[in-house]
Design a protein around this motif. Structure first.
Motif, mmCIF file in Angstrom:
data_model
loop_
_atom_site.group_PDB
_atom_site.id
_atom_site.type_symbol
_atom_site.label_atom_id
_atom_site.label_comp_id
_atom_site.label_asym_id
_atom_site.label_seq_id
_atom_site.Cartn_x
_atom_site.Cartn_y
_atom_site.Cartn_z
ATOM 1 N N VAL A 1 34.511 -0.469 -0.420
ATOM 2 C CA VAL A 1 35.244 0.053 -1.713
ATOM 3 C C VAL A 1 35.006 -0.973 -2.793
ATOM 4 O O VAL A 1 34.974 -2.174 -2.498
ATOM 5 C CB VAL A 1 36.699 -0.060 -1.351
ATOM 6 C CG1 VAL A 1 37.493 0.407 -2.501
ATOM 7 C CG2 VAL A 1 36.987 1.243 -0.421
ATOM 8 N N ALA B 1 46.122 -11.741 14.038
ATOM 9 C CA ALA B 1 45.885 -10.339 14.186
ATOM 10 C C ALA B 1 46.791 -9.469 14.581
ATOM 11 O O ALA B 1 47.309 -8.388 14.043
ATOM 12 C CB ALA B 1 44.715 -10.496 15.335
ATOM 13 N N MET C 1 48.464 -14.955 9.370
ATOM 14 C CA MET C 1 47.347 -15.567 9.682
ATOM 15 C C MET C 1 46.761 -15.064 10.939
ATOM 16 O O MET C 1 45.786 -15.641 11.431
ATOM 17 C CB MET C 1 47.271 -17.154 10.009
ATOM 18 C CG MET C 1 47.822 -17.959 8.758
ATOM 19 S SD MET C 1 47.866 -19.743 9.378
ATOM 20 C CE MET C 1 48.460 -20.484 7.821
ATOM 21 N N ALA D 1 44.829 -4.824 10.571
ATOM 22 C CA ALA D 1 45.737 -4.307 9.559
ATOM 23 C C ALA D 1 45.474 -2.804 9.392
ATOM 24 O O ALA D 1 46.393 -1.872 9.094
ATOM 25 C CB ALA D 1 45.716 -5.063 8.358
ATOM 26 N N GLU E 1 35.667 1.418 5.687
ATOM 27 C CA GLU E 1 35.206 0.122 6.029
ATOM 28 C C GLU E 1 33.716 -0.492 5.735
ATOM 29 O O GLU E 1 32.989 0.456 5.875
ATOM 30 C CB GLU E 1 35.474 -0.035 7.829
ATOM 31 C CG GLU E 1 34.680 -1.171 8.294
ATOM 32 C CD GLU E 1 35.166 -2.408 8.022
ATOM 33 O OE1 GLU E 1 36.398 -2.837 7.809
ATOM 34 O OE2 GLU E 1 34.456 -3.209 7.464
ATOM 35 N N ARG F 1 37.760 -9.732 11.424
ATOM 36 C CA ARG F 1 37.783 -11.022 11.907
ATOM 37 C C ARG F 1 38.062 -11.175 13.364
ATOM 38 O O ARG F 1 38.286 -12.248 13.812
ATOM 39 C CB ARG F 1 38.473 -11.907 11.089
ATOM 40 C CG ARG F 1 38.054 -12.129 9.720
ATOM 41 C CD ARG F 1 38.990 -12.741 8.767
ATOM 42 N NE ARG F 1 39.934 -11.919 7.959
ATOM 43 C CZ ARG F 1 41.100 -11.996 7.529
ATOM 44 N NH1 ARG F 1 41.429 -13.469 7.693
ATOM 45 N NH2 ARG F 1 41.798 -11.112 6.863
ATOM 46 N N TYR G 1 43.179 -15.881 20.739
ATOM 47 C CA TYR G 1 44.579 -15.881 21.316
ATOM 48 C C TYR G 1 45.408 -14.671 20.771
ATOM 49 O O TYR G 1 45.517 -14.281 19.589
ATOM 50 C CB TYR G 1 45.399 -16.951 20.843
ATOM 51 C CG TYR G 1 44.778 -18.511 21.532
ATOM 52 C CD1 TYR G 1 45.091 -18.546 22.850
ATOM 53 C CD2 TYR G 1 44.063 -19.324 20.901
ATOM 54 C CE1 TYR G 1 44.518 -19.916 23.589
ATOM 55 C CE2 TYR G 1 43.593 -20.462 21.404
ATOM 56 C CZ TYR G 1 43.846 -20.817 22.790
ATOM 57 O OH TYR G 1 43.288 -21.707 23.303
HETATM 58 C C1 LIG Z 1 37.311 -18.354 13.888
HETATM 59 C C2 LIG Z 1 38.731 -17.660 13.638
HETATM 60 C C3 LIG Z 1 39.705 -17.900 14.678
HETATM 61 C C4 LIG Z 1 40.858 -17.230 14.703
HETATM 62 N N1 LIG Z 1 41.651 -17.280 15.644
HETATM 63 C C5 LIG Z 1 42.640 -16.398 15.625
HETATM 64 C C6 LIG Z 1 43.501 -16.311 17.227
HETATM 65 O O1 LIG Z 1 43.277 -17.025 17.992
HETATM 66 N N2 LIG Z 1 44.591 -15.381 16.869
HETATM 67 C C7 LIG Z 1 44.899 -14.619 15.983
HETATM 68 O O2 LIG Z 1 45.803 -13.779 15.994
HETATM 69 N N3 LIG Z 1 44.013 -14.789 14.937
HETATM 70 C C8 LIG Z 1 42.864 -15.612 14.926
HETATM 71 N N4 LIG Z 1 42.400 -15.404 13.473
HETATM 72 C C9 LIG Z 1 42.753 -14.433 12.361
HETATM 73 C C10 LIG Z 1 42.622 -13.091 12.865
HETATM 74 O O3 LIG Z 1 41.179 -12.689 13.012
HETATM 75 C C11 LIG Z 1 42.978 -12.469 11.441
HETATM 76 O O4 LIG Z 1 44.244 -12.841 11.165
HETATM 77 C C12 LIG Z 1 43.026 -11.030 11.651
HETATM 78 O O5 LIG Z 1 41.645 -10.443 11.538
HETATM 79 C C13 LIG Z 1 43.355 -10.363 10.119
HETATM 80 O O6 LIG Z 1 43.461 -8.847 10.239
HETATM 81 P P1 LIG Z 1 43.173 -8.146 8.872
HETATM 82 O O7 LIG Z 1 43.163 -6.675 9.256
HETATM 83 O O8 LIG Z 1 44.326 -8.612 7.844
HETATM 84 O O9 LIG Z 1 41.905 -8.520 8.282
HETATM 85 P P2 LIG Z 1 40.434 -8.489 8.769
HETATM 86 O O10 LIG Z 1 40.413 -8.568 10.207
HETATM 87 O O11 LIG Z 1 39.412 -9.361 7.902
HETATM 88 O O12 LIG Z 1 40.018 -6.793 8.467
HETATM 89 C C14 LIG Z 1 39.791 -6.316 6.913
HETATM 90 C C15 LIG Z 1 38.581 -5.734 7.094
HETATM 91 O O13 LIG Z 1 38.096 -5.256 5.600
HETATM 92 C C16 LIG Z 1 37.015 -4.840 5.492
HETATM 93 N N5 LIG Z 1 36.419 -5.120 4.126
HETATM 94 C C17 LIG Z 1 36.275 -6.163 3.425
HETATM 95 N N6 LIG Z 1 35.722 -5.840 2.200
HETATM 96 C C18 LIG Z 1 35.986 -4.276 1.764
HETATM 97 C C19 LIG Z 1 35.516 -3.484 1.080
HETATM 98 N N7 LIG Z 1 35.297 -3.899 -0.225
HETATM 99 N N8 LIG Z 1 35.900 -2.217 1.318
HETATM 100 C C20 LIG Z 1 36.026 -1.842 2.747
HETATM 101 N N9 LIG Z 1 36.160 -2.667 3.574
HETATM 102 C C21 LIG Z 1 36.329 -4.066 3.420
HETATM 103 C C22 LIG Z 1 36.208 -6.155 6.307
HETATM 104 O O14 LIG Z 1 34.970 -5.832 7.022
HETATM 105 C C23 LIG Z 1 37.341 -6.128 7.620
HETATM 106 O O15 LIG Z 1 36.838 -5.297 8.697
HETATM 107 C C24 LIG Z 1 41.004 -16.261 13.587
HETATM 108 C C25 LIG Z 1 40.289 -16.042 12.668
HETATM 109 C C26 LIG Z 1 38.911 -16.782 12.736
HETATM 110 C C27 LIG Z 1 38.007 -16.424 11.665
#
Ligand SMILES: Cc1cc2nc3c(=O)[nH]c(=O)nc-3n(C[C@H](O)[C@H](O)[C@H](O)COP(=O)(O)OP(=O)(O)OC[C@H]3O[C@@H](n4cnc5c(N)ncnc54)[C@H](O)[C@@H]3O)c2cc1C
Length: 439
Positions: free
Chosen positions: A221, A423, A421, A41, A60, A68, A85
């Motif tokens: 943060v 990426a 849910m 995101a 970050e 994730r 995936y």
């Molecule tokens: C085991 C597992 C399997 C999955 N399988 C799939 C799949 O097959 N396909 C799929 O599409 N999705 C899958 N997902 C879900 C996918 O990983 C997430 O939907 C995606 O990563 C969400 O992106 P995001 O940017 O919302 O959050 P995140 O990827 O969590 O990114 C948020 C960021 O914020 C950072 N952060 C946290 N707190 C702070 C703070 N206080 N200050 C600054 N930075 C901070 C974190 O370190 C992180 O880098 C899976 C997840 C897991 C755990």
């Protein structure tokens, strides 16, 4: 100290107000937009800012980007510790990005099928009637959402007790959570389509994409103030003022209070947060010395135990000497609570019960990815609680026209939240937040 308003400073303020919005922000704030979190995101938001000419600062908490979506290299060969995936690839931005970067992303059916073997507490079992049960579960949970009430997975199969074990297993492996705690309607809203696999690793793809984006790593943060004009974002690197902030940290991190807000977030945002929770899907990578225990590439061993401790062992994906143990729900929380060493022992014991003592002889190393205990994730991904299918929309509402929550939890797609849910959904949510900030 009270500021003395001289004639000159009043004139300067007047001149500032006469400027166009973007230039005015330049004069007033350190940057236009602060983006918190460099997962899919945050990276989506950063690219949109760069394209639109918005000034941004991306902060970050970890010492890497990707959140994730992370390809773990610690076992000498890559495996995806989080997302695997590229779901609903027909409209997923990561598919386009893979094409642009020349990274291979292939239909899962392009890979050979290995063995599918079922066990119960290590003993082989025949599972008859499963095909009919899966078809019926799929009809009830993946169907047209207009037909699905906002009740738990358990209530959804209340009239068909034979479906109960399947619904529990699906909840743990697909959402990482116990069936009582998941809204069937929220789950039914998810998009479906082609699923692609990235042999070099989904995390490696995201890392490659983000390599050109400026980001301040190791900068958690801790506090966001919105009691004045714009926002003040406090982090390990000090304070930064901006016109707006896009917060992409997982909802588990927000619920744990890792970021303080002054003033407190409005009721609607808090209701949104309160209606969402995060599952505990966990992956443990186990490295072996080349022994394959008679199992072909891409084999799956499903080991169930009546106490809810179902584990899927994915063996030798991409012909690599790694088995990934995948499990979720309260069992995963209990396993992680024992500590990493004991968690690995539990998985080796189960493999040994299924395959024999040669498992321990060939074992070379492990890595535990316990997202539920990771302070920067606090869970695998979000789901709505029963009766709370409206929670994502509440969390997605802007706060004071200057704070936007964006991420997989608020992933909008034509307003239906079908991309949640994932990426891909997170990336879309990050882009949408930048459009909203621009107004
Ligand atoms: C085991 C597992 C399997 C999955 N399988 C799939 C799949 O097959 N396909 C799929 O599409 N999705 C899958 N997902 C879900 C996918 O990983 C997430 O939907 C995606 O990563 C969400 O992106 P995001 O940017 O919302 O959050 P995140 O990827 O969590 O990114 C948020 C960021 O914020 C950072 N952060 C946290 N707190 C702070 C703070 N206080 N200050 C600054 N930075 C901070 C974190 O370190 C992180 O880098 C899976 C997840 C897991 C755990």
């Amino acid at each position: 100290m009270p500021s003395t308003l001289t004639r000159r400073s009043i004139l300067a303020a007047g001149a500032t107000l006469a400027l166009p919005r973007a230039l005015r922000a330049q004069a007033l704030f350190d940057t236009d937009v602060v983006i918190v979190g460099a997962g899919p995101a945050g990276l989506g938001a950063a690219r949109a800012c760069a394209r639109d000419g918005e000034r941004f600062v991306l902060l970050e908490a970890r010492n890497r980007i990707g959140g994730r979506v992370f390809t773990d290299m610690s076992l000498g060969a890559p495996y995806d510790a989080g997302a695997f995936y590229i779901h609903w690839a027909e409209r997923n931005p990561w598919r386009t990005i893979a094409d642009e970067l020349g990274v291979s992303a292939r239909d899962e059916n392009a890979f050979p099928n290995g063995a599918w073997l079922s066990f119960e507490n290590g003993a082989p079992v025949e599972r008859s009637g499963r095909r009919r049960q899966f078809a019926e579960l799929s009809r009830r949970f993946d169907t047209d959402q207009s037909d699905v009430p906002d009740v738990s997975f358990i209530q959804r199969v209340a009239d068909a007790p034979d479906l109960l074990p399947g619904a529990r297993g699906m909840a743990r492996m697909a959402v990482g959570e116990e069936a009582e705690r998941i809204s069937a309607l929220d789950y039914a809203r998810l998009w479906s389509g082609d699923d692609l696999i990235v042999p070099q690793g989904y995390g490696a793809l995201v890392a490659q994409f983000g390599a050109q984006i400026p980001v301040k790593l190791t900068t958690p943060v801790t506090h966001i103030r919105w009691d004045g004009r714009g926002v003040v974002v406090e982090s390990a690197a000090g304070s930064l003022t901006a016109r707006a902030v896009i917060v992409t940290v997982p909802v588990g991190v927000l619920a744990a209070g890792a970021i303080r807000f002054t003033p407190e977030l409005p009721a609607v945002t808090q209701e949104g947060l309160g209606g969402l929770a995060m599952g505990a899907l966990t992956k443990i990578g186990l490295r072996f010395d080349g022994a394959r225990f008679g199992l072909p590439v891409n084999s799956n061993l499903w080991d169930e135990s009546p106490d809810g401790g179902g584990v899927n062992f994915e063996c030798w994906s991409f012909d690599r000497d790694i088995i990934v143990a995948l499990f979720g729900g309260d069992f995963a929380r209990a396993v992680l609570a024992q500590g990493e060493r004991a968690a690995v022992e539990t998985m080796l014991d189960r493999l040994t019960a299924m395959l024999g003592p040669q498992v321990r002889a060939a074992f070379m190393g492990s890595s535990v990815n316990g997202w539920a205990t990771d302070p920067h994730a606090m869970g695998c991904y979000s789901h709505a609680l029963p009766g709370q299918a409206g929670a994502r929309a509440k969390l997605a509402q802007p706060v004071g026209d200057r704070i936007w929550f964006a991420g997989e939890a608020t992933a909008v797609g034509d307003g239906e939240f079908g991309a949640a849910m994932t990426a891909g959904g997170a990336f879309l949510a990050g882009e949408a937040a930048v459009r909203a900030v621009r107004g």
